[in-house]
Design a protein around this motif. Structure first.
Motif, PDB file in Angstrom:
ATOM      1  N   ARG A 112      31.828  38.069  36.005  1.00  0.00           N
ATOM      2  CA  ARG A 112      32.939  38.591  36.802  1.00  0.00           C
ATOM      3  C   ARG A 112      34.179  37.709  36.637  1.00  0.00           C
ATOM      4  NH1 ARG A 112      30.581  38.770  41.192  1.00  0.00           N
ATOM      5  NH2 ARG A 112      30.187  40.994  41.468  1.00  0.00           N
ATOM      6  N   GLN A 113      33.981  36.402  36.669  1.00  0.00           N
ATOM      7  CA  GLN A 113      35.108  35.491  36.498  1.00  0.00           C
ATOM      8  C   GLN A 113      35.675  35.566  35.085  1.00  0.00           C
ATOM      9  OE1 GLN A 113      36.366  33.695  39.196  1.00  0.00           O
ATOM     10  NE2 GLN A 113      38.090  33.584  37.746  1.00  0.00           N
ATOM     11  N   PHE A 114      34.812  35.741  34.104  1.00  0.00           N
ATOM     12  CA  PHE A 114      35.219  35.900  32.705  1.00  0.00           C
ATOM     13  C   PHE A 114      36.137  37.118  32.563  1.00  0.00           C
ATOM     14  CE2 PHE A 114      34.141  37.414  28.305  1.00  0.00           C
ATOM     15  CZ  PHE A 114      34.558  36.295  27.591  1.00  0.00           C
ATOM     16  N   ILE A 115      35.769  38.208  33.222  1.00  0.00           N
ATOM     17  CA  ILE A 115      36.571  39.431  33.196  1.00  0.00           C
ATOM     18  C   ILE A 115      37.900  39.213  33.913  1.00  0.00           C
ATOM     19  CG2 ILE A 115      36.683  41.814  34.058  1.00  0.00           C
ATOM     20  CD1 ILE A 115      33.589  41.917  33.605  1.00  0.00           C
ATOM     21  N   ARG A 116      37.845  38.599  35.075  1.00  0.00           N
ATOM     22  CA  ARG A 116      39.073  38.365  35.850  1.00  0.00           C
ATOM     23  C   ARG A 116      40.030  37.425  35.116  1.00  0.00           C
ATOM     24  NH1 ARG A 116      36.653  37.597  42.032  1.00  0.00           N
ATOM     25  NH2 ARG A 116      36.212  39.829  42.401  1.00  0.00           N
ATOM     26  N   ASP A 117      39.492  36.395  34.486  1.00  0.00           N
ATOM     27  CA  ASP A 117      40.340  35.459  33.739  1.00  0.00           C
ATOM     28  C   ASP A 117      41.053  36.172  32.590  1.00  0.00           C
ATOM     29  OD1 ASP A 117      39.599  33.391  35.389  1.00  0.00           O
ATOM     30  OD2 ASP A 117      38.130  32.534  34.003  1.00  0.00           O
ATOM     31  N   ALA A 118      40.336  37.089  31.921  1.00  0.00           N
ATOM     32  CA  ALA A 118      40.947  37.838  30.825  1.00  0.00           C
ATOM     33  C   ALA A 118      42.083  38.719  31.332  1.00  0.00           C
ATOM     34  CB  ALA A 118      39.885  38.687  30.124  1.00  0.00           C
ATOM     35  N   VAL A 119      41.860  39.393  32.448  1.00  0.00           N
ATOM     36  CA  VAL A 119      42.889  40.266  33.019  1.00  0.00           C
ATOM     37  C   VAL A 119      44.130  39.464  33.386  1.00  0.00           C
ATOM     38  CG1 VAL A 119      43.478  41.717  34.998  1.00  0.00           C
ATOM     39  CG2 VAL A 119      41.259  42.002  33.869  1.00  0.00           C
ATOM     40  N   THR A 120      43.937  38.357  34.084  1.00  0.00           N
ATOM     41  CA  THR A 120      45.070  37.527  34.517  1.00  0.00           C
ATOM     42  C   THR A 120      45.872  37.028  33.328  1.00  0.00           C
ATOM     43  OG1 THR A 120      43.876  36.807  36.503  1.00  0.00           O
ATOM     44  CG2 THR A 120      45.722  35.446  35.776  1.00  0.00           C
ATOM     45  N   SER A 121      45.177  36.561  32.315  1.00  0.00           N
ATOM     46  CA  SER A 121      45.844  36.001  31.137  1.00  0.00           C
ATOM     47  C   SER A 121      46.604  37.060  30.352  1.00  0.00           C
ATOM     48  CB  SER A 121      44.808  35.326  30.229  1.00  0.00           C
ATOM     49  OG  SER A 121      45.407  34.895  29.028  1.00  0.00           O
ATOM     50  N   ILE A 122      45.965  38.187  30.086  1.00  0.00           N
ATOM     51  CA  ILE A 122      46.606  39.233  29.285  1.00  0.00           C
ATOM     52  C   ILE A 122      47.802  39.830  30.013  1.00  0.00           C
ATOM     53  CG2 ILE A 122      46.268  41.561  28.328  1.00  0.00           C
ATOM     54  CD1 ILE A 122      43.409  40.644  27.588  1.00  0.00           C
ATOM     55  N   GLU A 123      47.673  39.987  31.311  1.00  0.00           N
ATOM     56  CA  GLU A 123      48.811  40.499  32.079  1.00  0.00           C
ATOM     57  C   GLU A 123      49.984  39.522  32.007  1.00  0.00           C
ATOM     58  OE1 GLU A 123      49.650  42.778  36.291  1.00  0.00           O
ATOM     59  OE2 GLU A 123      47.957  41.386  36.184  1.00  0.00           O
ATOM     60  N   LYS A 124      49.695  38.237  31.994  1.00  0.00           N
ATOM     61  CA  LYS A 124      50.748  37.221  31.930  1.00  0.00           C
ATOM     62  C   LYS A 124      51.426  37.203  30.564  1.00  0.00           C
ATOM     63  CE  LYS A 124      51.587  32.272  32.620  1.00  0.00           C
ATOM     64  NZ  LYS A 124      50.965  30.962  32.992  1.00  0.00           N
ATOM     65  N   THR A 125      50.648  37.352  29.484  1.00  0.00           N
ATOM     66  CA  THR A 125      51.228  37.239  28.143  1.00  0.00           C
ATOM     67  C   THR A 125      51.901  38.510  27.665  1.00  0.00           C
ATOM     68  OG1 THR A 125      49.073  37.760  27.141  1.00  0.00           O
ATOM     69  CG2 THR A 125      49.652  35.422  27.390  1.00  0.00           C
ATOM     70  N   THR A 126      51.390  39.676  28.093  1.00  0.00           N
ATOM     71  CA  THR A 126      51.921  40.945  27.580  1.00  0.00           C
ATOM     72  C   THR A 126      52.741  41.729  28.596  1.00  0.00           C
ATOM     73  OG1 THR A 126      49.999  42.312  28.207  1.00  0.00           O
ATOM     74  CG2 THR A 126      49.892  41.145  26.086  1.00  0.00           C
ATOM     75  N   GLY A 127      52.585  41.401  29.880  1.00  0.00           N
ATOM     76  CA  GLY A 127      53.303  42.134  30.912  1.00  0.00           C
ATOM     77  C   GLY A 127      52.529  43.285  31.497  1.00  0.00           C
ATOM     78  N   ASN A 128      51.356  43.581  30.947  1.00  0.00           N
ATOM     79  CA  ASN A 128      50.525  44.672  31.458  1.00  0.00           C
ATOM     80  C   ASN A 128      49.062  44.235  31.486  1.00  0.00           C
ATOM     81  OD1 ASN A 128      52.371  47.118  31.694  1.00  0.00           O
ATOM     82  ND2 ASN A 128      52.768  46.495  29.588  1.00  0.00           N
ATOM     83  N   ARG A 129      48.361  44.637  32.532  1.00  0.00           N
ATOM     84  CA  ARG A 129      46.942  44.311  32.621  1.00  0.00           C
ATOM     85  C   ARG A 129      46.145  45.239  31.720  1.00  0.00           C
ATOM     86  NH1 ARG A 129      42.694  45.703  36.819  1.00  0.00           N
ATOM     87  NH2 ARG A 129      41.638  45.768  34.798  1.00  0.00           N
ATOM     88  N   PRO A 130      45.055  44.775  31.145  1.00  0.00           N
ATOM     89  CA  PRO A 130      44.211  45.645  30.319  1.00  0.00           C
ATOM     90  C   PRO A 130      43.406  46.613  31.182  1.00  0.00           C
ATOM     91  CG  PRO A 130      43.190  43.500  30.534  1.00  0.00           C
ATOM     92  CD  PRO A 130      44.543  43.400  31.197  1.00  0.00           C
ATOM     93  N   LEU A 131      43.209  47.819  30.678  1.00  0.00           N
ATOM     94  CA  LEU A 131      42.406  48.828  31.376  1.00  0.00           C
ATOM     95  C   LEU A 131      41.164  49.222  30.585  1.00  0.00           C
ATOM     96  CD1 LEU A 131      45.250  51.110  32.781  1.00  0.00           C
ATOM     97  CD2 LEU A 131      43.813  49.496  34.059  1.00  0.00           C
ATOM     98  N   GLY A 132      40.999  48.620  29.401  1.00  0.00           N
ATOM     99  CA  GLY A 132      39.814  48.859  28.583  1.00  0.00           C
ATOM    100  C   GLY A 132      39.143  47.549  28.232  1.00  0.00           C
ATOM    101  N   TRP A 133      37.877  47.631  27.852  1.00  0.00           N
ATOM    102  CA  TRP A 133      37.112  46.417  27.560  1.00  0.00           C
ATOM    103  C   TRP A 133      36.224  46.627  26.343  1.00  0.00           C
ATOM    104  CZ3 TRP A 133      37.095  41.618  30.009  1.00  0.00           C
ATOM    105  CH2 TRP A 133      36.090  40.737  29.605  1.00  0.00           C
ATOM    106  N   LEU A 134      36.238  45.628  25.450  1.00  0.00           N
ATOM    107  CA  LEU A 134      35.337  45.566  24.305  1.00  0.00           C
ATOM    108  C   LEU A 134      34.710  44.187  24.290  1.00  0.00           C
ATOM    109  CD1 LEU A 134      34.187  46.721  21.620  1.00  0.00           C
ATOM    110  CD2 LEU A 134      36.194  45.725  20.479  1.00  0.00           C
ATOM    111  N   SER A 135      33.383  44.120  24.405  1.00  0.00           N
ATOM    112  CA  SER A 135      32.686  42.839  24.395  1.00  0.00           C
ATOM    113  C   SER A 135      32.522  42.332  22.968  1.00  0.00           C
ATOM    114  CB  SER A 135      31.289  42.980  25.024  1.00  0.00           C
ATOM    115  OG  SER A 135      31.358  43.522  26.320  1.00  0.00           O
TER     116      SER A 135
END
Length: 277
Positions: A112-135
């Motif tokens: 869960r934290q791994f997923i949340r960290d990815a969302v926070t980071s990508i939203e910060k770098t690109t300006g939009n949060r991700p809505l899809g996931w590929l492991s």
């Protein structure tokens, strides 16, 4: 037509980032269990950042094609020009994890934290949060439910179909949109098999498109091509992608769409299973 550009470079396993060993996915197939740095393979990955990424961006710009960038968050942190290009182009970022590492060993809380960290980071770098996931290949029985709980629209870890579909989520009453991926048309074939040439990849991609295009006249069809900065971004391979784009664009009624666009279109027009009478 779904173009997926994978951004893994800079997020792979390496002793310098505290991992227990080196990255096992190596074009030269050199892997030791000893915890040491593989400087050669690290530089091979960095080629994607230093050279390949710019070539792919230029080709997408010249071709006026939108893409989904399946990006490990740390890769975008370490290569901000990629995040800036994604934002400038109005492309989608699908999360490929916080780093390009396996999550199947993680506990539920860790994942869960791994997923949340990815969302926070990508939203910060690109300006939009991700809505899809590929492991990275393997996932857990909790993955899909955690993605749903964290507000994800669709999941990509599936290779079973040529069109989106609804699927169940373990531990949840709500289904999730699955936008399946494809390995057979992936440029990774040219990485793991030296005999798989750009010519062979191009022919396979065209043949795949032709069949799906014909079937698409009677039923929903989606073609996926998976690309990597360090692979298709090489000067001896990028021409094949250019030729493929030119081939597809000569056909009428082809929608080059991001995976988010596809998932939203599917969700709008196809009822959830419990709503189907």
């Amino acid at each position: 037509m779904s173009v997926v550009v994978n951004v893994e470079e800079g997020s792979e396993y390496t002793v310098k980032d505290g991992d227990k060993g080196m990255e096992p996915v190596d074009e030269l197939m050199v892997h030791l269990k000893k915890p040491m740095r593989n400087y050669g393979n690290e530089s091979n990955y960095q080629y994607g950042i230093k050279e390949g990424g710019a070539r792919i961006i230029k080709l997408l710009d010249d071709s006026n094609i939108r893409a989904t960038w399946a990006a490990a968050a740390v890769s975008l942190e370490r290569a901000p020009y990629l995040a800036e290009a994604i934002a400038r182009r109005g492309d989608e970022t699908c999360s490929h994890g916080y780093r390009w590492i396996h999550q199947f060993r993680m506990s539920e809380d860790e994942e869960r934290q791994f997923i949340r960290d990815a969302v926070t980071s990508i939203e910060k770098t690109t300006g939009n949060r991700p809505l899809g996931w590929l492991s990275r290949y393997l996932l857990t029985e909790n993955t899909r439910r955690l993605l749903q709980e964290e507000g994800f629209l669709y999941h990509m870890d599936d290779y079973s179909a040529d069109a989106p579909f609804w699927d169940t989520v373990s531990g949840s009453d709500e289904p999730m949109v699955i936008v399946p991926y494809a390995l057979d048309s992936n440029d990774m074939k040219m990485w793991v098999s030296p005999s798989y040439t750009p010519e062979a990849w191009l022919k396979y991609a065209k043949d795949t498109f032709d069949v799906l295009y014909e079937e698409g006249a009677e039923q929903p069809r989606m073609m996926s091509i998976g690309l990597h900065l360090r692979i298709i971004g090489r000067p001896g391979r990028i021409w094949a992608l250019k030729e493929f784009f030119e081939y597809v664009k000569r056909k009428p009624d082809v929608w080059f769409a991001t995976r988010q666009d596809i998932a939203e279109h599917f969700q709008k027009h196809i009822a959830k299973p419990q709503e189907i009478k």
